[in-house]
Design an enzyme around this catalytic site. Structure first.
Site, PDB file in Angstrom:
ATOM      1  N   SER A  10       0.788  -1.160  -0.093  1.00 22.98           N
ATOM      2  CA  SER A  10       0.018   0.092   0.189  1.00 22.98           C
ATOM      3  C   SER A  10       1.013   1.321   0.229  1.00 22.98           C
ATOM      4  O   SER A  10       1.903   1.286   0.542  1.00 22.98           O
ATOM      5  CB  SER A  10      -0.964  -0.037   1.417  1.00 22.98           C
ATOM      6  OG  SER A  10      -1.731   1.149   1.279  1.00 22.98           O
ATOM      7  N   HIS A  11       0.263   2.380  -0.582  1.00 23.69           N
ATOM      8  CA  HIS A  11       1.172   3.400  -0.433  1.00 23.69           C
ATOM      9  C   HIS A  11       1.012   4.172   0.835  1.00 23.69           C
ATOM     10  O   HIS A  11       1.916   5.146   1.243  1.00 23.69           O
ATOM     11  CB  HIS A  11       0.297   4.560  -1.334  1.00 23.69           C
ATOM     12  CG  HIS A  11       0.475   4.379  -2.693  1.00 23.69           C
ATOM     13  ND1 HIS A  11      -0.053   3.418  -3.467  1.00 23.69           N
ATOM     14  CD2 HIS A  11       1.283   5.063  -3.777  1.00 23.69           C
ATOM     15  CE1 HIS A  11       0.248   3.267  -4.710  1.00 23.69           C
ATOM     16  NE2 HIS A  11       1.176   4.239  -4.960  1.00 23.69           N
ATOM     17  N   SER A  12       0.151   3.610   1.870  1.00 22.83           N
ATOM     18  CA  SER A  12       0.030   4.076   3.235  1.00 22.83           C
ATOM     19  C   SER A  12       0.221   3.033   4.307  1.00 22.83           C
ATOM     20  O   SER A  12      -0.367   2.189   4.218  1.00 22.83           O
ATOM     21  CB  SER A  12      -1.550   4.587   3.368  1.00 22.83           C
ATOM     22  OG  SER A  12      -1.820   5.007   4.702  1.00 22.83           O
ATOM     23  N   ASP A  70      -2.896  -1.934  -3.238  1.00 20.01           N
ATOM     24  CA  ASP A  70      -3.907  -0.912  -3.273  1.00 20.01           C
ATOM     25  C   ASP A  70      -3.931  -0.099  -4.755  1.00 20.01           C
ATOM     26  O   ASP A  70      -4.674  -0.691  -5.636  1.00 20.01           O
ATOM     27  CB  ASP A  70      -3.722  -0.031  -2.190  1.00 20.01           C
ATOM     28  CG  ASP A  70      -2.665   1.090  -2.122  1.00 20.01           C
ATOM     29  OD1 ASP A  70      -1.744   1.028  -3.028  1.00 20.01           O
ATOM     30  OD2 ASP A  70      -2.490   1.748  -1.375  1.00 20.01           O
ATOM     31  N   SER A  73       0.726   2.507  -8.653  1.00 21.61           N
ATOM     32  CA  SER A  73       2.068   2.366  -8.518  1.00 21.61           C
ATOM     33  C   SER A  73       2.532   1.007  -7.541  1.00 21.61           C
ATOM     34  O   SER A  73       3.751   0.610  -7.378  1.00 21.61           O
ATOM     35  CB  SER A  73       3.167   3.517  -8.371  1.00 21.61           C
ATOM     36  OG  SER A  73       2.667   4.074  -7.024  1.00 21.61           O
TER      37      SER A  73
END
Length: 139
Positions: A10-12, A70, A73
């Site tokens: 995930s980005h987060s 997610d 990227s």
């Protein structure tokens, strides 16, 4: 007993950790290997292919790994991470297009029960079905 491992990309970091916490609540008294590869090195938003490869390696017991991602990227980072693995390890990894949260919950439950890599990946893909049925969406 070896089991299929799961990786959340995930980005987060906060989002990934929360999704894993939710999935673990569905496993009272059971465990399955779940690793997070999320966020940038500076604690901001982002993804890192080397972190994904390390997470895959850490949960790969030989029965395979299912990777859930997610956004865009994160998929690219997961694909790039496969390049860092040897051919044998790479052959045991499934990059799943399943929804992150719903897919992770289902995948964690069946992985904890000892399901195969293919069955874990298939369960992740079924993640949206209950919501679609309730809302009357065909998909």
């Amino acid at each position: 007993m070896a089991r299929v491992g799961l990786v959340v990309v995930s980005h987060s970091r906060a989002l990934a950790d929360a999704a894993v916490a939710l999935a673990r609540q569905m496993l009272p008294g059971r465990e399955t290997a779940i690793e997070v590869a999320a966020g940038a090195a500076d604690q901001g938003l982002g993804t890192d292919a080397t972190a994904v490869a390390a997470a895959v390696a850490s949960v790969d017991s030989g029965d395979g790994v299912v990777v859930l991602m997610d956004l865009g990227s994160a998929v690219l980072s997961a694909e790039m991470a496969l390049e860092f693995l040897d051919d044998e390890a790479r052959s045991r990894v499934v990059l799943s297009p399943a929804p992150l949260v719903e897919g992770l919950v289902g995948a964690a439950v069946v992985a904890a029960g000892g399901a195969s890599r293919e069955d874990v990946a298939a369960e992740a893909m079924r993640g949206l079905a209950p919501k679609q049925a309730q809302l009357g969406e065909a998909g």
